[in-house]
Design a protein around this motif. Sequence first.
Motif, PDB file in Angstrom:
ATOM      1  N   SER A 127       0.805  -0.442  -2.795  1.00 14.66           N
ATOM      2  CA  SER A 127      -0.160  -1.546  -2.688  1.00 14.66           C
ATOM      3  C   SER A 127      -1.297  -1.351  -3.668  1.00 14.66           C
ATOM      4  O   SER A 127      -1.768  -2.310  -4.285  1.00 14.66           O
ATOM      5  CB  SER A 127      -0.708  -1.624  -1.267  1.00 14.66           C
ATOM      6  N   GLN A 152      -0.316  -7.274   1.757  1.00 10.92           N
ATOM      7  CA  GLN A 152       0.342  -6.678   2.909  1.00 10.92           C
ATOM      8  C   GLN A 152      -0.299  -7.164   4.205  1.00 10.92           C
ATOM      9  O   GLN A 152       0.376  -7.480   5.167  1.00 10.92           O
ATOM     10  CB  GLN A 152       0.230  -5.162   2.788  1.00 10.92           C
ATOM     11  N   ASP A 168       3.902  -8.163  -1.367  1.00  4.49           N
ATOM     12  CA  ASP A 168       3.742  -6.853  -0.746  1.00  4.49           C
ATOM     13  C   ASP A 168       4.165  -6.949   0.720  1.00  4.49           C
ATOM     14  O   ASP A 168       3.434  -7.486   1.547  1.00  4.49           O
ATOM     15  CB  ASP A 168       2.282  -6.396  -0.875  1.00  4.49           C
ATOM     16  N   GLY A 185      -1.084   0.773   4.807  1.00  2.65           N
ATOM     17  CA  GLY A 185      -0.684  -0.073   5.926  1.00  2.65           C
ATOM     18  C   GLY A 185       0.204   0.627   6.940  1.00  2.65           C
ATOM     19  O   GLY A 185      -0.001   0.525   8.145  1.00  2.65           O
TER      20      GLY A 185
HETATM   21 MG   LIG Z   1       1.007  -0.988   1.239  1.00  4.76          MG
END
Ligand SMILES: [Mg+2]
Lengths: 354, 518
Positions: free
Chosen positions: B48, B90, B170, B408
Amino acid sequence: MTTATATGKAPAADSGSILLTLMKARTFIALFAVIVFFSIFAPNFLSTANIILMSKHVALNAFLAMGMTFVIITGGIDLSVGSIVGLCGMVAGGLILHGIDLQIGYTMYFNVLEVCLITLAVGVVIGAVNGLLITKLNVAPFIATLGTLYVARGFALLSSDGQTFPNLVGKEELATTGFGFLGSGRVIGLPVSIWILIVVALAAAYLAKYTPIGRQIFAVGGNERAARMSGIRVDRVKMFVYMFSGFCAAIVGIVISSELMASHPATGNSFELNAIAAAVLGGTSMSGGRGTIGGTIIGAFVIGILSDGLVMMGVSSFWQMVIKGIVIIVAVVVDQAQRRLQQQVTLMQLAKKG
Amino acid sequence: MVDNHETILRLDDVTKVYSGIVAVKHATLELKKGAVNVLVGENGAGKSTLMRMIAGVEKPSLGRILLDGQEVEFHSPADAQKHGIGMVFQELNLFGNLSVAENIFATREITRGLRGIDHKAQVERANHFLDKLDAGISAETMVEDLPIGQQQLVEIAKAISLDTRILILDEPTSALSAAEVDILFKVIGELKAQGVAIVYISHRLEELMRIGDYITVLRDGQITGQAMVKDIDTKWIVRSMIGSDAKDFSKSVDHKLGAEAFRAEDICLPRKTGGLAVDHLSISVRAGEVLGIYGLMGAGRSEFFECVIGAHAHSTGKIFVAGEEIVAKDTSTRIKKGLALIPEDRQREGLVQVLSIAANLTLASLEKFVKLGFHISGDREQSAIKEAIGNLSIKAPNPDFDVTSMSGGNQQKVVIGKALMTNPKVLLMDEPSRGIDVGAKADVFRTMRRLAGEGLAILFSTSDLEEVMALSDRVAVMSNGKITTILDRSEATEERIVKAASEGHKSAGNKFLEETAP
Ligand SMILES: [Mg+2]
Ligand SMILES: Nc1ncnc2c1ncn2[C@@H]1O[C@H](COP(=O)(O)OP(=O)(O)OP(=O)(O)O)[C@@H](O)[C@H]1O
């Protein structure tokens, strides 16, 4: 460089904790600046007598600001504290002077301790009313406490028809003497109100850091929905912060009446604004979730020293207002800039190493 | 590496440093026009971060970005957008209080001179993009009324509507089920044909194999492998990602199931728009049993879980834990009685963003660490935090950092850890593997099996067929708020599950079936 691992306590943790300590120290800068400034420009600023006098002024705002800090951390606001100060002062004064008339030809009098407890209870009850309005009836905190601001002030004025309760020395035969101790007494050289401040501040700081309710206050302000899903009783937490704010305001009401040995119903007008300013200066985030008691106390000192210092320098009261406003804004701006700067410095150090 | 696609963007030796951590180290990456460029790596590998630099959200600490061979510098996402770069992040970035159309056209509203925003035109255009994705959403709906999967579709529609040359996705499918993924892939195919360079990040490896052209593997911020997707297999991906073969998460040794641990009777939840989101649902789960709940988007799985944990005051029905009815409706009592929920939407319901990793982990179980009735014992809390971080292999440089400083997938693990710390008897997991990498998935699944072995009853929902088949003792299929079928592991087949899932479904599910059914 540091590869983060599950337990990675190594170099990454060190640089992180240095950063964290720096962040915590940032509130001191404004305090340092005002102290240096006035010790140069205001005569007698650093004399013991003046310092004690100033801390008594600061203490009043600091009590309110502590209560306000918790409220703001939950994402709320309490505009009613100034009025609670006024009403609680009247309650204390009225009880000492007139007692409670039981309507059967008999009047009940209380000793000073009882008077204080009853007054504190009144403050807590008004806080509870705020809390109930906000949690049970879903009134926005700004509006709910704006309402109680007017109601409490109204009752304060009604209680004496707008008159002052003068001369609260009490009567020996009714055991109501000794009220002045809280405002003008000293213990080991320090004013009683300062001792009370120290106790309440330590308790509040402890509460914020080491108790479940403290944690929950932050969680509710940070993400109310996630807090609720984690099983936190959000309503209870909110009730608590408004009741604590009312409690702090009641202390201020008692201390002011005791210092003056009189209660005036207009006491505490616009105190809530100073309390908010102190909390924000101390790093409390108006959007909730962040803030510390220590920071708020320092914020209260900045504001208090500024007002008293300007008076000592003989600055006109109109200019005092202008300067106070500017200092509040500048302090917060500097604080923000400093945060960014600190982050950049660490970044550069890391980039060099890596 | 043979390739016949032109390079549109090149990241040249870029490094990104955050306070306390190097997220990307000297990475060089080329994005190809008219192709799907896949990016894989463990949670926190830096995927990311790498993409956020292309999208103008972050600036590289070192290194250059070359667009069409020219060095460029993006100061903001708007800047990157001007250069034709769009990104689906994300985590969702929508305004809940605005309508879908307003969200899609935020900052580039269609106006009619002085007469202000042309709402009708916006809704029309928005509907066009939503239809393309077969989202089944009206552009006039408020975003906060949509389930998270549909919100994800709105994000995708928004990115597509930008008409970009580079489209970064993402983990776009983390909340989507098979049917929506198929449609998305069709749209990606069209964009590809138009020459758009697509970046695709996902932890669902079979998706990568289906859609990808080029694949790049990231590990600890460094690029460790690049290949053409047609030359490799999932084993290769896993090996280059985690350095060893995938840990097996399928069923361990069987253990005996105990008595009934959880029962829900006649749970109903009215929908805002009328009808029932959960429709007279009853189910019973035994101690030590893992019940997988499969369903298409909007089947009512999340709503059912939320009813059980007490998040909907106006739901009806009865809940029993270990035979005892739980009358209290509030979440805290239900958690105390042994229920725990891992919510699907970790940003809105799982995490308190301003708190540290440590404070988030212990948030739901504070009383476990309390001495004298009010004092949180630092030692006890610290050791519990350390244990949780170890057990779930959470990649946290320092537990006192903000929880949002983690990737995440690691945030998801914190949400899981928080629920486990309450020592539940019944664990409700809503898409527990959302956004976590293969290794972590195996960890979580093994944890689930272990907990089941210790006598917990586990209900988990997933949109991943393979997952539900591999992990469950029984599979319940939900559709339209009802359980349409309950299958034992021995009798569960993919066809039966898919068929049951679309029963009574009108929208995307049915079309998908008609197209793919033999
Ligand atoms: Mg990520
Ligand atoms: N704002 C931030 N502040 C500090 N560290 C950060 C920040 N954002 C990301 N990081 C760190 O950078 C590293 C890479 O994170 P990134 O989000 O790029 O991972 P990812 O590959 O996308 O993982 P995932 O699959 O879990 O989404 C992580 O170790 C993370 O902790």
